[in-house]
Write a protein that holds these residues in place. Structure first.
Motif, PDB file in Angstrom:
ATOM      1  N   THR A  11    -110.249   7.801  45.800  1.00  0.00           N
ATOM      2  CA  THR A  11    -111.209   6.707  45.915  1.00  0.00           C
ATOM      3  C   THR A  11    -112.178   6.991  47.052  1.00  0.00           C
ATOM      4  N   ASP A  12    -113.192   6.129  47.177  1.00  0.00           N
ATOM      5  CA  ASP A  12    -114.020   6.188  48.377  1.00  0.00           C
ATOM      6  C   ASP A  12    -113.312   5.380  49.472  1.00  0.00           C
TER       7      ASP A  12
ATOM      8  N   ASN B 242    -106.288   1.160  48.601  1.00  0.00           N
ATOM      9  CA  ASN B 242    -106.895   2.286  47.894  1.00  0.00           C
ATOM     10  C   ASN B 242    -105.861   3.326  47.457  1.00  0.00           C
TER      11      ASN B 242
ATOM     12  N   SER C 115    -105.317   4.176  43.606  1.00  0.00           N
ATOM     13  CA  SER C 115    -105.539   5.546  43.105  1.00  0.00           C
ATOM     14  C   SER C 115    -104.297   6.080  42.390  1.00  0.00           C
TER      15      SER C 115
ATOM     16  N   ARG D  56    -114.915   9.119  44.163  1.00  0.00           N
ATOM     17  CA  ARG D  56    -114.155   8.334  43.174  1.00  0.00           C
ATOM     18  C   ARG D  56    -113.921   9.219  41.955  1.00  0.00           C
TER      19      ARG D  56
END
Length: 526
Positions: free
Chosen positions: A459-460, A468, A472, A518
């Motif tokens: 992810t960012d 996150n 992910s 991403r």
């Protein structure tokens, strides 16, 4: 005017008689002198330990319907099914093709491929080998002969490999390096697949073209190149010759890329349909016996060793580098099993035709696979006779549960980065995401059928770290679940990793950078 002597008259009389005899012999296709000289077409059988080798006085010897079927082969273990069933390379009365099907079969060994193909064109060979991946490259020159694919003989399972110097640990490390390869051969196809799995293109490396895989190995051993695509046993011999070198990858894990098939002229196939049907069925029976019986495999190794001037151990090792395909495998190969989700002959033929066109090696149209796949006819007719588990197609590869080491520490040999766009906070695959996976990764997953795949979600840095990482991982799990459900891949094959924002490949300070981060990484794990 000079007078003829008595001797001259006698000599002229003899010459006239000889002229009459040879003239009549010519008009009767040689039958007169054949009978006078005792030259009837006969087979002189000479057995060697019951193996049935023979010497023939004519190409038509022992054939119940004309000439034997002459099959062009090279020194390779993948044709053992037919050679074992034939009890050797010659057409003899000991052959099971002869005993059980009433046909004569002769294997013609010639490792000079150009010479062998010319013999096929000239009619000196009836059925010839090639690999389905490289076959599109010869189709333009074969157009006038209208070749058709008759059956699949094997999958390479270790017979093709890429050897690399010290310091090259992944496909990505090949960038800018020199790689020796025999272009327009199975070696070339293998290299192209490997580059794709590692997100590289042919122009990212420096290809050093070689006449054959043997010369490619020689170039590597002499230090001329950084890597080379070679055939067994040159993979092991190359590693021994170059300190610090290793086998980066082979068809043992890249299991569904190189496949040998046999083909014939369409006119020959149509005129000899019944004989080819018998040849196919006997060949498949031979392959099934070797696959299911250690004794049969050892006997096949003895036959191949004798005929190819190899030790039995070397012949056995050569056979261990292939999967001898069965009737069930051919059903799958010719797309006659609607439930099959693996690699078909059409898949390889079409993909490599496009690859070689894109590289400029094919400049004209070639026949589509559906028009050359004559083997579907042979397969359909054999379905009622080739039954039982020994004739079943190869099942999917089942993997042991993932170990802790394989989770994150196991080295990847190739990484394919694919951008799969998920809505914010969502881990469900939409149709667009599925199509991207289908087109950009599924072919690689199928081709490297014996390799584990690590799926890493990324992810960012927007949002919390913990959120996150969890998100992910769910996204990576969603991809694995899709591959398991749609393509019957073993769930234990996948290593699931959620990196969150911890492995960025671009700067998160810009929208374009965040978009690159991403992503989903697919890794082929050694």
């Amino acid at each position: 005017m000079a007078r003829l002597t008595t001797f001259s008259k006698l000599l002229i009389t003899i010459l006239i008689l000889l002229a009459l005899v040879f003239g009549f012999n010519f008009l009767t296709n040689g039958k007169l002198l054949s009978g006078v000289l005792g030259g009837d077409e006969t087979t002189v059988e000479a057995t060697d330990g019951g193996t049935g080798t023979s010497t023939t006085g004519s190409a038509t010897t022992g054939s119940s319907s004309g000439d034997p079927i002459r099959v062009g082969v090279v020194t390779w273990g993948g044709y053992a099914g037919g050679q074992y069933f034939n009890e050797g390379f010659k057409a003899t009365n000991q052959s099971r093709f002869k005993k059980e099907y009433g046909i004569d079969v002769e294997f013609v060994l010639n490792d000079d491929v150009v010479s062998s193909l010319n013999a096929w064109k000239n009619g000196d060979i009836d059925v010839h080998w090639y690999t389905i991946d490289a076959m599109p490259t010869i189709m333009p020159e074969m157009k006038d002969f209208d070749p058709v694919v008759l059956w699949q003989a094997d999958w390479s399972r270790g017979g093709d490999a890429i050897v690399v110097k010290r310091g090259i640990n992944s496909v990505q490390d090949l960038r800018g390096k020199t790689v020796a390869v025999a272009e327009l051969t199975p070696s070339h196809s293998f290299l192209l697949w490997l580059l794709d799995a590692g997100d590289l293109k042919p122009e990212d490396i420096k290809i050093v073209a070689q006449p054959s895989a043997i010369e490619a190995a020689a170039a590597f051993k002499s230090g001329q190149v950084d890597a080379a695509v070679v055939w067994s046993p040159d993979d092991e011999l190359s590693v021994r010759s170059v300190p610090g070198s290793k086998i980066l990858e082979s068809t043992r894990s890249a299991s569904n890329i190189i496949s040998d098939v046999f083909f014939a002229k369409r006119s020959y196939a149509e005129a000899n349909r019944d004989r080819l049907q018998k040849l196919y069925e006997g060949w498949m029976r031979g392959a099934a016996e070797i696959n299911s019986s250690a004794a049969a495999k050892q006997k096949a190794a003895k036959i191949l060793g004798r005929e190819m001037s190899l030790s039995e151990a070397d012949a056995l090792g050569m056979m261990n580098n292939v999967r001898l395909t069965t009737h069930g495998d051919n059903v799958n190969f010719f797309s006659q099993n609607s439930d099959f989700r693996g690699v078909t002959g059409g898949d390889l033929y079409r993909r490599m035709a496009q690859e070689y066109k894109d590289l400029g090696f094919i400049n004209s149209s070639i026949a589509p696979f559906r028009s050359v796949a004559y083997g579907g006819n042979l397969v359909s007719e054999a379905n009622a006779r080739l039954t039982g588990s020994e004739h079943a197609g190869e099942g999917r590869t089942d993997f042991a549960p993932v170990t802790e080491e394989e989770g994150t520490d196991k080295e990847a040999i190739a990484t394919k980065r694919i951008s799969i766009n998920f809505p914010t906070g969502v881990s469900t695959l939409d149709d667009n995401a599925k199509q991207i996976i289908d087109e950009e990764f599924v072919p690689i997953a199928k081709a490297f059928g014996n390799a584990r795949i690590r799926i890493e979600g990324n992810t960012d840095n927007t949002g919390s770290l913990a959120t996150n990482i969890a998100l992910s991982k769910r996204r990576a799990q969603a991809v694995a679940a899709y591959l398991t459900r749609e393509y019957n891949m073993d769930n234990d094959r996948f290593i699931i990793v959620g990196n969150g924002p911890n492995k960025p490949i671009a700067n998160n300070s810009s929208e374009s950078g965040r978009a690159q981060n991403r992503r989903t990484d697919f890794e082929i794990v050694r």
